[in-house]
Design an enzyme around this catalytic site. Structure first.
Site, PDB file in Angstrom:
ATOM      1  N   THR A 152       0.806  -1.220   0.000  1.00 15.33           N
ATOM      2  CA  THR A 152       0.000   0.000   0.000  1.00 15.33           C
ATOM      3  C   THR A 152       0.844   1.278   0.000  1.00 15.33           C
ATOM      4  O   THR A 152       0.391   2.321  -0.461  1.00 15.33           O
ATOM      5  CB  THR A 152      -0.920   0.052   1.236  1.00 15.33           C
TER       6      THR A 152
ATOM      7  N   CYS B 192      -3.233  20.627  -0.099  1.00 15.91           N
ATOM      8  CA  CYS B 192      -4.535  20.186   0.418  1.00 15.91           C
ATOM      9  C   CYS B 192      -4.886  18.835  -0.188  1.00 15.91           C
ATOM     10  O   CYS B 192      -4.503  18.535  -1.311  1.00 15.91           O
ATOM     11  CB  CYS B 192      -5.637  21.176   0.037  1.00 15.91           C
TER      12      CYS B 192
HETATM   13  N1  ASP Z   1       5.140  -1.546   3.682  1.00  9.57           N
HETATM   14  C1  ASP Z   1       4.071  -2.263   3.032  1.00  9.57           C
HETATM   15  C2  ASP Z   1       4.202  -2.105   1.537  1.00  9.57           C
HETATM   16  O1  ASP Z   1       3.895  -1.068   1.039  1.00  9.57           O
HETATM   17  C3  ASP Z   1       2.768  -1.748   3.499  1.00  9.57           C
HETATM   18  C4  ASP Z   1       1.567  -2.450   2.904  1.00  9.57           C
HETATM   19  O2  ASP Z   1       1.607  -3.219   1.994  1.00  9.57           O
HETATM   20  O3  ASP Z   1       0.457  -2.169   3.406  1.00  9.57           O
HETATM   21  O4  ASP Z   1       4.640  -3.005   0.864  1.00  9.57           O
END
Ligand code: ASP
Length: 359
Positions: free
Chosen positions: A105, A295
């Site tokens: 993420t 923003c």
């Molecule tokens: N550090 C991880 C990544 O970006 C976080 C995740 O996957 O939620 O691979």
């Protein structure tokens, strides 16, 4: 491009005619992590994910999985990884109806934006997803995210038209345009948002598609894969009382070609002379400066305040309502693929694949 991918075939369709042939590209991320002896999260292979995803067998899909040779935490993602994913999709474009990319993420918004620019003319779903908790965790969001992403990727209307023929991010019940999302929360399940563009679909007991927000399906369109990016770029975040040393350190980076300047409100920055002079000199030297707002929502409007009129006068380009992530990736992409600085500056202000709204 990385040559050694691990390929797994999973036919969840027998004995029926499969609903769709989908290629999953597994890059890594929390979704596929387990705790090591020290308690830190490390990546595992796709077979361990599948073992924890029995629902996949109910989907009636013809699935192929291509895994990165070494899966990665997306904090380590580099341009080469964007190119690998783009290249895998390009090479398999005609063999599959849709693509699902499993990704961490942390930099998902950057990768999704990069894919949207690399895969112009794409008229098939490319759904990027991941999870906040590993697939083995009791309350994991990974299972729901992967299963819904596969359902969204395989969705067609009665005329066999894909319902989401574009690069999108699916997370915690919402499908967003890939180049509009930002990771805004690090510990809640609803980690992503797209403040300036509506969700393309919302997954509840039924899936509600917002078809007027989705890019139109153009069946005769052909994929134009462009994979170059230029890394001679920097962010310049404005803050009260920033020093000339800070601005100089950024604008004097050797070989710098482009800057995403994160300004206040609707694109405002200090009007103090030393700052405007330095920006103007950089622009005259050929450095492209694009203005986006700090923003979460809203757009840059050069000229709304005197504090942004000055920027326009010296040649700062408006990034309108682009996210910082999309603006940075677009800048790298245009610098990588266009020879003329004028063209880079013009194209920054034109939507290439729904990443901005011009007002
Ligand atoms: N550090 C991880 C990544 O970006 C976080 C995740 O996957 O939620 O691979």
């Amino acid at each position: 491009m990385t040559p050694k991918y691990r390929i797994t075939r999973l036919n969840t369709a027998a004995p029926y005619e499969p609903k769709a042939k989908i290629l999953i590209v597994y890059t890594g991320g929390t979704l596929g992590m387990v705790k090591d002896r020290t308690g830190s999260l490390i990546s595992v292979g796709f077979h361990e994910i599948i073992e924890r995803l029995p629902e996949i067998n109910t989907l009636n899909l013809d699935l192929t999985v291509i895994s990165f040779p070494t899966t990665i935490d997306s904090s380590n993602v580099k341009i080469e990884n964007w190119q690998d994913v783009g290249y895998i999709i390009k090479e398999n474009y005609h063999q599959y109806e849709a693509f699902v990319v499993l990704h961490g993420t942390d930099t998902m918004a950057y990768t999704a934006a990069a894919l949207s620019f690399m895969l112009q003319g794409c008229n098939k779903p490319v759904i990027v997803t991941g999870a906040q908790l590993p697939i083995g965790a009791r309350r994991t969001d990974a299972r729901a995210n992967v299963i819904s992403a596969l359902e969204l990727a395989s969705a067609h209307d009665g005329n066999h038209e894909p319902l989401v023929p574009e690069v999108a991010v699916y997370f915690d019940s919402k499908l967003f345009r890939g180049n509009r999302v930002q990771k805004i929360r690090s510990s809640q399940f609803d980690a992503f948002n797209s403040e300036n563009y509506p969700a393309l679909a919302v997954v509840g007991t039924e899936i509600e598609y917002n078809r007027s927000a989705v890019l139109p399906w153009i069946p005769q369109d052909t994929l134009r894969f462009q994979w170059k990016f230029d890394t001679n770029v920097a962010f310049l975040k404005i803050f009260p009382s920033m020093s000339d040393a800070y601005v100089d350190a950024i604008l004097n980076i050797p070989n710098l070609k482009g800057v995403v300047m994160e300004t206040y409100g609707s694109g405002n920055a200090p009007t103090v002379k030393w700052f405007l002079d330095r920006l103007e000199n950089a622009i005259k030297k050929g450095i492209t400066v694009v203005n986006v707002t700090q923003c979460l929502g809203g757009t840059v409007i050069h000229g709304r305040y005197a504090t942004s009129s000055e920027l326009e006068k010296i040649g700062v380009v408006s990034g309108y309502d682009m996210t910082s992530e999309a603006a940075m990736v677009k800048l790298m992409f245009l610098l990588g693929n266009q020879k003329s600085t004028d063209l880079v500056r013009k194209m920054l202000q034109v939507p290439l694949c729904g990443e901005m709204t011009i007002i």
